[in-house]
Design an enzyme around this catalytic site. Structure first.
Site, short mmCIF file in Angstrom:
data_model
loop_
_atom_site.label_atom_id
_atom_site.label_comp_id
_atom_site.label_asym_id
_atom_site.label_seq_id
_atom_site.Cartn_x
_atom_site.Cartn_y
_atom_site.Cartn_z
N LYS A 153 -10.67 6.55 0.92
CA LYS A 153 -11.00 6.85 -0.47
C LYS A 153 -12.42 7.36 -0.62
O LYS A 153 -12.78 7.91 -1.67
CB LYS A 153 -10.77 5.62 -1.35
CG LYS A 153 -9.29 5.31 -1.55
CD LYS A 153 -9.09 4.16 -2.53
CE LYS A 153 -7.62 3.90 -2.79
NZ LYS A 153 -7.40 2.79 -3.73
N HIS A 168 -8.69 -0.67 5.08
CA HIS A 168 -7.43 0.04 4.81
C HIS A 168 -7.62 1.21 3.85
O HIS A 168 -6.92 2.21 3.93
CB HIS A 168 -6.36 -0.92 4.30
CG HIS A 168 -6.58 -1.40 2.90
ND1 HIS A 168 -7.60 -2.26 2.55
CD2 HIS A 168 -5.91 -1.13 1.74
CE1 HIS A 168 -7.54 -2.50 1.26
NE2 HIS A 168 -6.53 -1.83 0.73
N ASP A 169 -8.57 1.11 2.93
CA ASP A 169 -8.79 2.18 1.96
C ASP A 169 -10.05 2.99 2.24
O ASP A 169 -10.58 3.65 1.33
CB ASP A 169 -8.88 1.60 0.54
CG ASP A 169 -7.51 1.39 -0.09
OD1 ASP A 169 -6.54 2.00 0.40
OD2 ASP A 169 -7.41 0.62 -1.06
N HIS A 212 -0.42 2.08 5.99
CA HIS A 212 -0.21 0.93 5.10
C HIS A 212 0.53 1.30 3.81
O HIS A 212 0.90 0.41 3.04
CB HIS A 212 -1.53 0.22 4.78
CG HIS A 212 -2.48 1.00 3.93
ND1 HIS A 212 -3.31 1.97 4.44
CD2 HIS A 212 -2.74 0.95 2.60
CE1 HIS A 212 -4.05 2.48 3.45
NE2 HIS A 212 -3.71 1.88 2.33
N HIS A 213 0.77 2.61 3.58
CA HIS A 213 1.58 3.02 2.42
C HIS A 213 2.96 3.55 2.83
O HIS A 213 3.67 4.12 2.01
CB HIS A 213 0.85 4.08 1.59
CG HIS A 213 -0.17 3.51 0.67
ND1 HIS A 213 0.15 2.69 -0.38
CD2 HIS A 213 -1.53 3.62 0.64
CE1 HIS A 213 -0.96 2.33 -1.03
NE2 HIS A 213 -1.99 2.88 -0.41
N HIS A 231 -5.71 9.77 1.16
CA HIS A 231 -6.74 8.85 1.64
C HIS A 231 -6.32 8.15 2.93
O HIS A 231 -7.18 7.76 3.73
CB HIS A 231 -7.09 7.81 0.56
CG HIS A 231 -6.11 6.69 0.42
ND1 HIS A 231 -5.00 6.77 -0.38
CD2 HIS A 231 -6.08 5.45 0.97
CE1 HIS A 231 -4.34 5.61 -0.32
NE2 HIS A 231 -4.97 4.79 0.50
N ASP A 258 -1.16 -6.18 0.31
CA ASP A 258 -1.79 -5.29 -0.67
C ASP A 258 -1.03 -5.35 -2.00
O ASP A 258 -1.62 -5.41 -3.08
CB ASP A 258 -1.78 -3.86 -0.12
CG ASP A 258 -2.74 -2.94 -0.87
OD1 ASP A 258 -3.56 -3.44 -1.65
OD2 ASP A 258 -2.67 -1.72 -0.65
#
Length: 356
Positions: free
Chosen positions: A190, A186-187, A239-240, A215, A268
Site C-alpha cells: 500500500k 502483509h499490506d 493473502h487476498h 498492492h 485479516d
C-alpha cells in the site's frame, strides 16, 4: 585474498602451515608466542586465526577466549599434538570453530579452515537476519500505518490473531515467526498506492479498485531484493486469494494457496469485522461467526475457519466493545487487549478507510 594469522611456538610448524596456505591462495602472517599473536591480532584485516593450544607463554584456549571477546565472529582453528576428547570438548566449549591434530595433511587443514569460514559466515548472516528483519519490518509497518491512519493498530492485532491460529494448526517456531513477519508486512504494497485512492472516503471506481488490488503484487516486488524476507513474500502476495479461486492476484485456489497466506486471510477478516469503520460499526460476535460460517469453503480454508470458530467459542478470541481480546495459549495466561476504535478516536481523527 584471505589473511590468516598463524600462532605457534615451533618454527617448523609455522613454516609448514605457511607453505600449505600460501599454495591455497591465503596471505599468512606468523607469531611465535601468544603475546606476539595478540599484537598482530589487532590488525582488523585478519580474517582467520590458527593457533597452537600449548605455548610457553600461555594457553591457546586462553588466547581463544581473549580473541573471542574482541572479535566474536572471527573464525579460530586450534592446532595441537596432544588430542583427547576432553581437549576437543573444551576447545569447542570455549568457542573454537575448528580443531586440527598434529600431524595433519594439507587436505585436513584446508577442510578445517573452509568449515570454520563457512560456519562463521553463517553465524554472521544469522545474526544479521535476526537483528535486521524485525527492525526493517517495524519500519515498514510504521510507514504503512502512518499513511493509513484509520488502520492504526491493525497490523499488531492481525499479528496476534495469525500467530495464535498458526500455533493452533501445529506450526513450529520458525513457521510462526514467518507468520509474524508476514502479518506485519502483509499490506506493505500500500506504500505504492496513491493517497487519492488509499485515503478516499467514498466508494472506489472499478479502475481505483484494480489499483488498490495491485498492492499485493507491489508488496511482493518491494520485498523481492530482500533475501532475509524471502519466506514472507508468499504471504504478502497471496493473502487476498480465495479458497474458491476467485481472489487475487493469481486466482489460486484451495491448498495451492500458501498456508501462511490462508492463515492471514482468515485473521485479516476477523480483525476487519471486529473493528469500526467510517461506514459501519464493529460487528458483534454473532455476526462475525455467521460471516465466517458463510465464507467457509468459499472465501476461506474450511479447516482454518473451524479452528477460528473453536477459538471464539472457547473465549480465546473475543470481541469487547472497547477492543479485540486474545488470550495467550498457556493455561491461566493473561489476556491481550487492544485499544478499540472508540478509544482511538478520542486521540486522533480518522482519515477513513480505503476499500480492500
Amino acid at each position: 585474498m584471505t589473511k590468516v594469522l598463524v600462532i605457534d611456538d615451533e618454527a617448523v610448524v609455522r613454516e609448514v602451515i605457511t607453505a600449505m596456505l600460501a599454495g591455497s591462495g591465503y596471505e599468512v602472517v606468523c607469531a611465535s608466542t601468544a603475546a606476539e599473536g595478540l599484537e598482530l591480532f589487532a590488525d582488523e584485516s585478519i580474517r582467520l586465526v590458527i593457533t597452537d593450544v600449548f605455548m610457553p607463554d600461555g594457553s591457546g584456549l586462553e588466547l581463544l577466549e581473549t580473541m573471542r571477546i574482541r572479535r566474536p565472529n572471527l573464525p579460530i582453528v586450534l592446532v595441537t599434538g596432544a588430542t583427547t576428547r576432553d581437549d576437543l570438548s573444551e576447545a569447542l566449549a570455549r568457542g573454537a570453530d575448528g580443531f586440527v591434530a598434529k600431524p595433519f595433511t594439507h587436505t585436513e587443514l584446508e577442510l578445517a579452515l573452509t568449515r570454520a569460514l563457512d560456519r562463521a559466515g553463517r553465524s554472521e548472516r544469522d545474526l544479521r537476519d535476526r537483528l535486521l528483519a524485525p527492525t526493517l519490518t517495524s519500519a515498514l509497518t510504521n510507514a504503512i500505518e502512518a499513511r493509513e491512519e484509520g488502520m492504526r493498530g491493525h497490523a499488531e492485532r492481525l499479528t496476534r490473531l495469525a500467530m495464535r491460529l498458526a500455533a493452533e494448526v501445529g506450526l513450529g517456531e520458525k513457521e510462526i515467526e514467518t507468520i509474524r513477519l508476514g502479518a506485519l508486512l502483509h499490506d506493505v504494497g500500500k506504500i505504492g498506492i496513491p493517497d487519492s485512492v488509499l485515503l478516499k472516503p467514498s466508494a472506489l471506481t472499478d479502475e481505483e479498485r484494480l489499483l488498490m488490488r495491485a498492492h499485493t503484487e507491489i508488496g511482493d516486488h518491494l520485498l523481492a531484493p530482500l533475501e532475509l524476507l524471502a519466506a514472507v513474500r508468499p504471504i504478502v502476495r497471496h493473502h487476498h486469494e480465495r479458497w474458491d479461486g476467485l481472489g487475487y492476484p493469481d486466482r489460486l485456489s484451495g491448498s495451492a494457496i500458501p498456508l501462511g497466506a490462508r492463515i492471514m486471510s482468515v485473521a485479516d477478516a476477523v480483525d476487519a469485522m471486529s473493528a469500526s469503520r467510517v461506514y459501519r460499526a464493529a460487528l458483534p460476535q454473532v455476526e462475525i461467526v455467521r460471516e465466517l460460517e458463510r465464507g467457509r469453503g468459499t472465501q476461506w480454508d474450511p479447516a482454518l475457519v473451524d479452528h477460528t470458530l473453536k477459538l471464539i467459542e472457547s473465549g480465546a478470541v473475543s470481541f469487547a466493545p472497547d477492543g479485540l481480546e486474545i488470550a495467550e495459549s498457556s493455561p491461566g495466561a493473561a489476556v491481550l487487549r487492544f485499544p478499540g476504535p472508540n478509544a482511538r478516536r478520542t486521540r486522533r481523527r480518522h482519515l477513513g478507510e480505503a476499500a480492500q
